[in-house]
Scaffold this active site. Structure first.
Site, PDB file in Angstrom:
ATOM      1  N   ASP A   1       0.865  -1.178   0.000  1.00 49.85           N
ATOM      2  CA  ASP A   1       0.000   0.000   0.000  1.00 49.85           C
ATOM      3  C   ASP A   1       0.901   1.227   0.000  1.00 49.85           C
ATOM      4  OD1 ASP A   1      -1.704   2.164   0.515  1.00 49.85           O
ATOM      5  OD2 ASP A   1      -3.070   0.938   1.715  1.00 49.85           O
TER       6      ASP A   1
ATOM      7  N   ALA B   1     -12.699  -9.707  -1.585  1.00 48.49           N
ATOM      8  CA  ALA B   1     -13.959  -9.309  -0.947  1.00 48.49           C
ATOM      9  C   ALA B   1     -14.014  -7.783  -0.897  1.00 48.49           C
ATOM     10  CB  ALA B   1     -14.063  -9.899   0.450  1.00 48.49           C
TER      11      ALA B   1
ATOM     12  N   ARG C   1     -13.696  -5.159  -4.176  1.00 48.71           N
ATOM     13  CA  ARG C   1     -14.496  -4.702  -5.303  1.00 48.71           C
ATOM     14  C   ARG C   1     -14.206  -5.549  -6.531  1.00 48.71           C
ATOM     15  NH1 ARG C   1     -17.579  -3.088  -2.531  1.00 48.71           N
ATOM     16  NH2 ARG C   1     -18.610  -1.085  -2.340  1.00 48.71           N
TER      17      ARG C   1
ATOM     18  N   GLU D   1     -22.121  -6.150 -11.197  1.00 44.87           N
ATOM     19  CA  GLU D   1     -22.836  -6.907 -10.168  1.00 44.87           C
ATOM     20  C   GLU D   1     -24.220  -7.342 -10.648  1.00 44.87           C
ATOM     21  OE1 GLU D   1     -22.181  -6.342  -6.116  1.00 44.87           O
ATOM     22  OE2 GLU D   1     -20.198  -6.798  -6.895  1.00 44.87           O
TER      23      GLU D   1
ATOM     24  N   HIS E   1     -21.825 -10.874  -2.606  1.00 46.93           N
ATOM     25  CA  HIS E   1     -21.518  -9.590  -1.951  1.00 46.93           C
ATOM     26  C   HIS E   1     -22.009  -9.601  -0.496  1.00 46.93           C
ATOM     27  CE1 HIS E   1     -20.646  -5.124  -3.044  1.00 46.93           C
ATOM     28  NE2 HIS E   1     -20.309  -5.366  -1.788  1.00 46.93           N
TER      29      HIS E   1
HETATM   30  P1  NAD Z   1      -9.812   2.166   3.063  1.00 45.03           P
HETATM   31  O1  NAD Z   1      -9.986   3.417   2.298  1.00 45.03           O
HETATM   32  O2  NAD Z   1      -9.747   2.234   4.539  1.00 45.03           O
HETATM   33  O3  NAD Z   1      -8.513   1.405   2.567  1.00 45.03           O
HETATM   34  C1  NAD Z   1      -8.180   1.261   1.220  1.00 45.03           C
HETATM   35  C2  NAD Z   1      -6.673   1.229   1.143  1.00 45.03           C
HETATM   36  O4  NAD Z   1      -6.320   0.949  -0.203  1.00 45.03           O
HETATM   37  C3  NAD Z   1      -6.018   2.547   1.512  1.00 45.03           C
HETATM   38  O5  NAD Z   1      -5.089   2.372   2.568  1.00 45.03           O
HETATM   39  C4  NAD Z   1      -5.323   2.977   0.241  1.00 45.03           C
HETATM   40  O6  NAD Z   1      -4.088   3.613   0.485  1.00 45.03           O
HETATM   41  C5  NAD Z   1      -5.115   1.656  -0.461  1.00 45.03           C
HETATM   42  N1  NAD Z   1      -4.881   1.798  -1.879  1.00 45.03           N
HETATM   43  C6  NAD Z   1      -5.454   2.660  -2.752  1.00 45.03           C
HETATM   44  N2  NAD Z   1      -4.925   2.505  -3.976  1.00 45.03           N
HETATM   45  C7  NAD Z   1      -3.994   1.522  -3.870  1.00 45.03           C
HETATM   46  C8  NAD Z   1      -3.118   0.923  -4.799  1.00 45.03           C
HETATM   47  N3  NAD Z   1      -3.090   1.286  -6.079  1.00 45.03           N
HETATM   48  N4  NAD Z   1      -2.306  -0.055  -4.362  1.00 45.03           N
HETATM   49  C9  NAD Z   1      -2.330  -0.452  -3.072  1.00 45.03           C
HETATM   50  N5  NAD Z   1      -3.128   0.102  -2.133  1.00 45.03           N
HETATM   51  C10 NAD Z   1      -3.961   1.071  -2.551  1.00 45.03           C
HETATM   52  O7  NAD Z   1     -11.011   1.209   2.605  1.00 45.03           O
HETATM   53  P2  NAD Z   1     -11.643   0.009   3.424  1.00 45.03           P
HETATM   54  O8  NAD Z   1     -12.750   0.510   4.254  1.00 45.03           O
HETATM   55  O9  NAD Z   1     -10.566  -0.789   4.028  1.00 45.03           O
HETATM   56  O10 NAD Z   1     -12.316  -0.803   2.210  1.00 45.03           O
HETATM   57  C11 NAD Z   1     -11.523  -1.554   1.324  1.00 45.03           C
HETATM   58  C12 NAD Z   1     -12.364  -2.106   0.190  1.00 45.03           C
HETATM   59  O11 NAD Z   1     -13.352  -2.990   0.705  1.00 45.03           O
HETATM   60  C13 NAD Z   1     -13.138  -1.048  -0.596  1.00 45.03           C
HETATM   61  O12 NAD Z   1     -13.086  -1.377  -1.955  1.00 45.03           O
HETATM   62  C14 NAD Z   1     -14.560  -1.213  -0.115  1.00 45.03           C
HETATM   63  O13 NAD Z   1     -15.491  -0.788  -1.064  1.00 45.03           O
HETATM   64  C15 NAD Z   1     -14.604  -2.702   0.086  1.00 45.03           C
HETATM   65  N6  NAD Z   1     -15.674  -3.195   0.956  1.00 45.03           N
HETATM   66  C16 NAD Z   1     -16.316  -4.319   0.555  1.00 45.03           C
HETATM   67  C17 NAD Z   1     -17.313  -4.844   1.358  1.00 45.03           C
HETATM   68  C18 NAD Z   1     -18.075  -6.054   0.918  1.00 45.03           C
HETATM   69  O14 NAD Z   1     -19.246  -6.163   1.242  1.00 45.03           O
HETATM   70  N7  NAD Z   1     -17.477  -6.980   0.224  1.00 45.03           N
HETATM   71  C19 NAD Z   1     -17.628  -4.242   2.579  1.00 45.03           C
HETATM   72  C20 NAD Z   1     -16.928  -3.093   2.949  1.00 45.03           C
HETATM   73  C21 NAD Z   1     -15.941  -2.590   2.120  1.00 45.03           C
HETATM   74  C1  MLT Z   2     -19.520  -1.640   1.127  1.00 47.68           C
HETATM   75  O1  MLT Z   2     -18.806  -1.050   0.320  1.00 47.68           O
HETATM   76  O2  MLT Z   2     -19.915  -1.125   2.169  1.00 47.68           O
HETATM   77  C2  MLT Z   2     -19.893  -3.035   0.837  1.00 47.68           C
HETATM   78  O3  MLT Z   2     -19.553  -3.397  -0.421  1.00 47.68           O
HETATM   79  C3  MLT Z   2     -21.244  -3.431   1.240  1.00 47.68           C
HETATM   80  C4  MLT Z   2     -22.359  -2.823   0.465  1.00 47.68           C
HETATM   81  O4  MLT Z   2     -22.160  -2.289  -0.589  1.00 47.68           O
HETATM   82  O5  MLT Z   2     -23.477  -2.887   0.942  1.00 47.68           O
END
Ligand code: NAD
Ligand code: MLT
Length: 537
Positions: free
Chosen positions: A169, A229, A231, A260, A287
């Site tokens: 990161d 998990a 995107r 999706e 998801h």
């Molecule tokens: P966050 O913003 O806290 O962390 C994301 C990290 O990615 C940051 O530290 C950033 O520096 C890093 N990053 C950005 N570009 C990068 C790159 N090119 N190379 C390496 N690192 C890079 O976000 P989060 O809350 O930890 O969420 C992470 C992901 O999880 C998001 O895509 C979010 O949408 C997804 N998410 C999915 C679900 C689900 O239901 N599956 C639920 C919640 C979040």
């Molecule tokens: C999120 O980004 O919070 C998760 O993907 C879950 C959702 O979209 O509901």
């Protein structure tokens, strides 16, 4: 005010919004086009990840003020377009972290121990366990891509089960890696070379889209496992399917697709297809990252609370506002104070403002108060009757009026712990100064009104009355208000110079707005020179 909800949140929070007096319409299971056609008349919109908050939707909206994303990812929200339309965009970035982090770890176990293949086998009568020999996670190396909120949770948990954790990161400082006990990879290739597991935790951006494709997959050891998990599209779907079929990837677990499906359709109605659904050793969940009882509660509670606050004009942390340093609850009273100071100007003065200087003194001067200055400007423009102004477009709005702003900070302050001093330079060449402070925890107090020192708690309606500094004037003001059954909640009296008998200033806080007729009556009292009603509501 009307709130449109296009993807479900916990019902108790829909009820709570209705109980607060909002009209709430749950418009679930509709297409993007239907939503775009339905957005007129809505003041707020609550979405999850399917509704696209884009230019088409925003330009159909006629009174939209807030978009609340019930969740973390904002790839379905065009934040710059929201800003352009003056719409506050907010999300709930902490509400489902644990749920998403735990799902990634569950997926890691599933791909290391072939849980899904074994489960499917048993359900089709195949109990030959020799086919499903897994590998242990302990002692293997996990590569976390994106060490943000969820990446950090996953790192801690994987370390807890005995994995070596490395992470890539480039935006995170080394201290965070050290604190988590995670080895920093300077490049993505450094990570790919050493890992047995890749787990994705970045947002979906131009930079991260397809960041794991054929080339990267083949830089890994043979038999690497991949979890996504975060995107869909971070891992190239076709390349992953090919690598699973060919054996370079031993197993993958996927919670998210690039495009999706609808998550509401019944099995017979679902037409969605994706190459990964047919790939071997690829476990797919629909998801489910945020689908826990706890996350559903947290997301619903946070989005409903933030949207309601934003609609009520309160300052909330939003995606299209400057990041707030420190505790938002400690800064909020200063925002309220500054907004009131902004609203005061045009309710007491006529000459257009050309320039505003804001000085922050005392403890508050140790951090950026940009958001407080923005509140002042929101108040000023609201006082001018400018429509559609909010924190997100305030700078552009102010520029249109040619008003220049400057901020200064001063750690020292004489009388108070903190002081906000605003100087309005106007077209008449006057420099008018207001100063205020906050008495802990949240009482906004005006301490100087255009040079008159006072100590006035700012209630919703205040009468600023310029009068002669002679006996009996206050009595006449109080009697007039009393005759109209208007209760005075506080009264402040100030003068600049004892010898100048024409320069006293009264500040009368009343418990209800005062009609034009009563204002005229007050203005005609002997000794009263000018009456202005300041409405802060
Ligand atoms: P966050 O913003 O806290 O962390 C994301 C990290 O990615 C940051 O530290 C950033 O520096 C890093 N990053 C950005 N570009 C990068 C790159 N090119 N190379 C390496 N690192 C890079 O976000 P989060 O809350 O930890 O969420 C992470 C992901 O999880 C998001 O895509 C979010 O949408 C997804 N998410 C999915 C679900 C689900 O239901 N599956 C639920 C919640 C979040
Ligand atoms: C999120 O980004 O919070 C998760 O993907 C879950 C959702 O979209 O509901």
């Amino acid at each position: 005010m009307k709130i449109l909800i296009t993807e479900s949140i916990a019902e108790e929070f829909v009820t709570s919004l209705r109980d607060q007096g909002f009209e709430v319409e749950e418009y679930l299971g509709h297409t993007q086009e239907e939503i775009e056609g339905h957005i007129k008349g809505c003041d707020a919109l609550i979405v999850r990840s399917a509704t696209k908050v884009n230019e088409a939707l925003l330009s159909n909206a006629d009174c939209l003020k807030v978009v609340g994303r019930a969740g973390t990812g904002i790839d379905n929200i065009d934040v710059p377009a929201c800003t352009e339309h003056g719409v506050i965009a907010l999300n709930t970035p902490t509400a489902n972290n644990m749920a998403a982090g735990e799902l990634a770890v569950a997926h890691a176990f599933a791909v290391f121990r072939n849980l899904c293949d074994a489960n499917n086998g048993v359900h089709s009568g195949d109990f030959r366990r020799g086919n499903w020999i897994g590998v242990e996670l302990e002692g293997k190396t996990a590569g976390v891509i994106g060490l943000g909120r969820i990446g950090s949770i996953v790192s801690r948990k994987l370390k807890g089960i005995g994995m070596n954790v490395v992470a890539y990161d480039p935006y995170v400082p080394s201290e965070k890696f050290e604190k988590l006990g995670v080895t920093r990879c300077e490049t993505l290739d450094d990570l790919l070379k050493v890992v047995d597991l890749i787990t994705m935790h970045t947002p979906k951006t131009k930079e991260t889209y397809n960041m794991i494709a054929k080339e990267q997959i083949y830089k890994c050891k043979r038999g690497v496992r991949i979890v996504n998990a975060a995107r869909g599209g971070l891992v190239n779907e076709q390349d992953l399917a090919d690598a699973l079929a060919e054996g370079q990837v031993a197993g993958a677990a996927i919670d998210v697709f690039d495009v999706e499906p609808s998550y509401n359709k019944k099995p017979g109605e679902q037409e969605f297809d994706n190459v990964l659904i047919h790939a071997p050793h690829c476990y797919i969940t629909p998801h489910l990252g945020a689908s826990t009882v706890e996350a559903t509660y947290n997301v619903g509670s946070q989005v409903a609370d933030l949207v309601a606050r934003a609609l009520n004009g309160e300052m909330v942390a939003a995606l299209n506002m400057p990041a707030i340093e420190g505790d938002i609850n400690a800064i909020r009273p200063y925002c309220n104070l500054a907004e009131k100071m902004g609203k005061m100007y045009y309710q007491t003065e006529k000459s257009p403002v050309k320039k505003i200087e804001v000085n922050y003194a005392g403890g508050i001067a140790s951090q950026s108060m940009e958001i407080v200055t923005m509140s002042l400007l929101v108040g000023l423009l609201k006082g001018m009757g400018v429509d559609g102004v909010s924190y997100v477009n305030i700078k552009e709005c102010v520029e249109e009026y040619g008003i220049t702003i400057s901020e200064t900070y001063d750690q020292k302050v004489k009388k108070y712990n903190n002081l906000v001093t605003v100087t309005f330079h106007n077209d008449d060449g006057k420099d008018l100064v207001l100063a205020g402070t906050v008495f802990e925890p949240d009482t906004e107090v005006l301490v100087s009104f255009y040079g008159y020192e006072m100590n006035c708690t700012l209630t919703d309606t205040v009468l600023a009355i310029k009068n002669d500094d002679v006996p009996g004037v206050i009595g006449k003001i109080a009697t007039t208000l009393g005759r109209h059954n208007i209760n005075i909640s506080s009264l402040h009296w100030a003068r600049k110079d004892k010898k100048d008998k024409s320069s006293a200033q009264a500040f009368v806080s009343v418990e209800q707005p005062v009609t034009e007729k009563i204002l005229k009556e007050l203005a005609s009292c002997e000794g009263v020179r000018l009456v202005s009603m300041i409405d802060f509501s």
